[in-house]
Design a protein around this motif. Structure first.
Motif, short mmCIF file in Angstrom:
data_model
loop_
_atom_site.label_atom_id
_atom_site.label_comp_id
_atom_site.label_asym_id
_atom_site.label_seq_id
_atom_site.Cartn_x
_atom_site.Cartn_y
_atom_site.Cartn_z
N ALA A 1 0.83 -1.20 0.00
CA ALA A 1 0.00 0.00 0.00
C ALA A 1 0.87 1.26 0.00
O ALA A 1 0.54 2.25 -0.66
CB ALA A 1 -0.92 -0.01 1.22
N GLU B 1 2.06 1.95 -3.45
CA GLU B 1 1.01 2.19 -4.43
C GLU B 1 0.71 3.69 -4.54
O GLU B 1 0.37 4.35 -3.56
CB GLU B 1 -0.27 1.43 -4.02
CG GLU B 1 -1.48 1.72 -4.86
CD GLU B 1 -1.24 1.46 -6.34
OE1 GLU B 1 -1.42 2.42 -7.13
OE2 GLU B 1 -0.87 0.34 -6.70
N THR C 1 -2.57 5.23 -3.16
CA THR C 1 -2.67 5.47 -1.72
C THR C 1 -2.37 6.92 -1.40
O THR C 1 -3.08 7.57 -0.62
CB THR C 1 -1.69 4.55 -0.95
OG1 THR C 1 -2.02 3.19 -1.20
CG2 THR C 1 -1.72 4.83 0.53
N SER D 1 -4.80 9.97 -0.34
CA SER D 1 -4.45 10.67 0.90
C SER D 1 -4.52 12.18 0.69
O SER D 1 -5.03 12.92 1.53
CB SER D 1 -3.04 10.28 1.35
OG SER D 1 -2.96 8.92 1.70
N ILE E 1 -11.92 4.29 -2.53
CA ILE E 1 -10.72 3.49 -2.28
C ILE E 1 -10.89 2.04 -2.72
O ILE E 1 -10.07 1.53 -3.51
CB ILE E 1 -10.30 3.59 -0.80
CG1 ILE E 1 -9.98 5.05 -0.45
CG2 ILE E 1 -9.10 2.71 -0.52
CD1 ILE E 1 -9.84 5.31 1.04
N SER F 1 -6.94 -2.21 -0.36
CA SER F 1 -7.78 -1.12 0.14
C SER F 1 -7.79 -1.10 1.66
O SER F 1 -7.74 -0.03 2.28
CB SER F 1 -9.21 -1.22 -0.40
OG SER F 1 -9.84 -2.42 0.02
N SER G 1 -4.48 0.35 2.84
CA SER G 1 -4.29 1.76 2.50
C SER G 1 -5.17 2.69 3.33
O SER G 1 -4.83 3.86 3.52
CB SER G 1 -4.57 1.98 1.01
OG SER G 1 -5.94 1.79 0.73
N ILE H 1 -4.31 6.47 4.54
CA ILE H 1 -5.11 7.58 4.02
C ILE H 1 -5.79 8.35 5.15
O ILE H 1 -5.82 9.59 5.15
CB ILE H 1 -6.14 7.05 3.00
CG1 ILE H 1 -5.43 6.52 1.76
CG2 ILE H 1 -7.15 8.13 2.61
CD1 ILE H 1 -6.32 5.71 0.83
#
Length: 460
Positions: free
Chosen positions: A233, A236, A239, A243, A354, A380, A383, A387
């Protein structure tokens, strides 16, 4: 049918459920739903009080008159540091559930709320040093972590088909802790009580929440940390893009929740009671409308709702700038409340994006069915903690911007101009990453292109 066992695991104490299969409808209908709903209720209670303690300083600073020797910049710095700590602790709190168990960590995290509450209760009087107040405000930040651990815990209890409802209720129930502490603050101020009275009200409720969690909640033995998912994550790009967008929505919500009353008091000369009369309205409406943002995202696509929500946030901020320059309190207050509502709506739509984004990536990689769903859930889920933490840092930025604006020009106008520019940037990023690409994909007509899975985020 095997019922969920709460017998202690051989090497771990507490109420541990050894068998948990919410995707099995027979299991869910017979025993699972009842257990999950019970854990949801008491998890929301603890998270709700956590949000209240995290944001209690947004009310406390309204009590702190000239006798405390604090400037407006000092007060904004106090709430900024509470916001900062609340954002940082969300990351370890996310993974604490799998280490200690959801029930066990809820008991611990609820009990920890006694530290900032009792500490502030002891020192809250004129003559106390600014650094002492600062330490207490930073300690209150631990209440911000309860959201992350509560969301992680409840996510494990519910089947995929129920997660949206459960997580929405969990998040909304926690967010409402912000206007509740402000409403209690209004009542205390109206009754001519001091800040110690407000703190004293919460101490017994913290104890009750911890005891109820210990008695009625459960741990799920099968929940384990997936460190590989966390590393993936972090690597990625989506992410960090999400955020950034969540800074614009949740960062605005929590930042304005801390600052609204203080801005009214500092810029418009409102008394503590006059400020408290309206401070709670924005966070209340923003909390209640969060599920609506998710529902609209379900129907029309999260990226589209988020895009136009930023248009609305920019428009409301523009009106606030005009009202601030004209010193129009009614227009300023109305536009600020509208901005709160839009931030709550955007909280729902951005968070809803997400899982859709990672599901789209799974399909683009050629995965199908349960394999694609597992890929999406894995990334997800990992992450969301990142986030949520980065998004909360937006609240720190908002309060520091207000502090600098009042130091520089004596009003919040400069800060609102900066927020307006930021919402414009969020609009551009949403369009460029999640909508523009889908349009170009739609124009691809060659057979070779059609045969290859395409990334399209318009409906996420």
């Amino acid at each position: 049918m095997t019922a969920p066992s709460t017998a202690p695991a051989s090497s771990r104490g507490g109420r541990w459920i050894q068998h948990w299969d919410p995707e099995n409808e027979a299991f869910w209908n017979e025993t699972g739903e009842k257990v999950a709903r019970r854990n949801l209720f008491f998890s929301v209670l603890s998270e709700h009080i956590g949000f209240s303690i995290w944001t209690v300083w947004s009310v406390m600073v309204l009590f702190m008159g000239p006798e405390y020797g604090l400037t407006p910049a000092d007060k904004f710095f106090l709430v900024s540091m509470a916001t900062l700590v609340g954002a940082i602790v969300r990351i370890p709190y996310t993974f604490a559930v799998a280490i200690f168990g959801g029930r066990n960590w809820t008991v611990v995290s609820a009990s920890l709320l006694l530290i900032p509450t009792v500490a502030a209760f002891v020192v809250m009087e004129p003559g106390t040093s600014f650094n002492t107040f600062l330490i207490c405000a930073m300690l209150a930040g631990i209440g911000g972590g309860n959201f992350a651990s509560s969301m992680t815990n409840i996510n494990a209890f519910f089947p995929l088909r129920k997660k949206g409802w459960a997580l929405g209720l969990n998040a909304g129930g926690g967010n409402i802790g912000v206007p509740v502490v402000q409403l209690i603050g209004l009542a205390v101020i109206g009754a001519a009580g001091g800040p110690r009275v407000l703190l004293g009200i919460y101490i017994p409720f913290i104890v009750i929440a911890a005891v109820l969690a210990a008695v009625y909640m459960d741990n799920i033995a099968s929940v384990k940390n997936d460190t590989g998912a966390a590393k993936d994550a972090v690597k990625e790009g989506h992410t960090w893009i999400m955020s950034f967008l969540y800074i614009g929505t949740f960062g605005s919500f929590i930042g304005y929740s801390f600052a609204f009353g203080l801005v009214l008091q500092t810029q418009f000369g409102r008394t503590p009671l006059e400020s408290a009369y309206v401070t709670f309205i924005g966070p209340l409406l923003g909390s209640l409308i969060r599920p609506v943002g998710g529902a609209l995202a379900d129907k029309y696509g999260g990226a589209k709702i988020t895009l136009w929500n930023y248009v609305g946030m920019a428009a409301a901020t523009g009106i606030i700038v005009i009202a601030s320059m004209q010193k129009s309190l009614p227009l300023f207050t109305t536009a600020f409340i509208v901005l709160f509502v839009l931030s709550g709506l955007g909280n729902g739509s951005t968070f809803k994006m997400i899982p859709g984004i990672f599901q789209a990536k799974a399909l683009a990689k050629g995965l199908e069915g349960e394999e694609a769903a597992a890929y999406g859930r894995r990334l997800s889920g990992a992450s969301m903690g990142i986030i949520g933490a980065v998004g909360a840092l937006g609240g720190l930025g908002i309060n520091l911007a207000f502090r600098q604006s009042f130091l520089s020009v004596g009003s919040g106008t400069g800060a609102f101009v900066a927020f307006l520019a930021f919402y414009g940037l969020c609009f551009a990023v949403t369009w460029a990453v999640y909508l523009r690409r889908s349009a170009s994909n739609a124009s691809a007509t060659t057979a070779a292109t059609e045969a290859k899975p395409q990334l399209s985020y318009a409906e996420v």
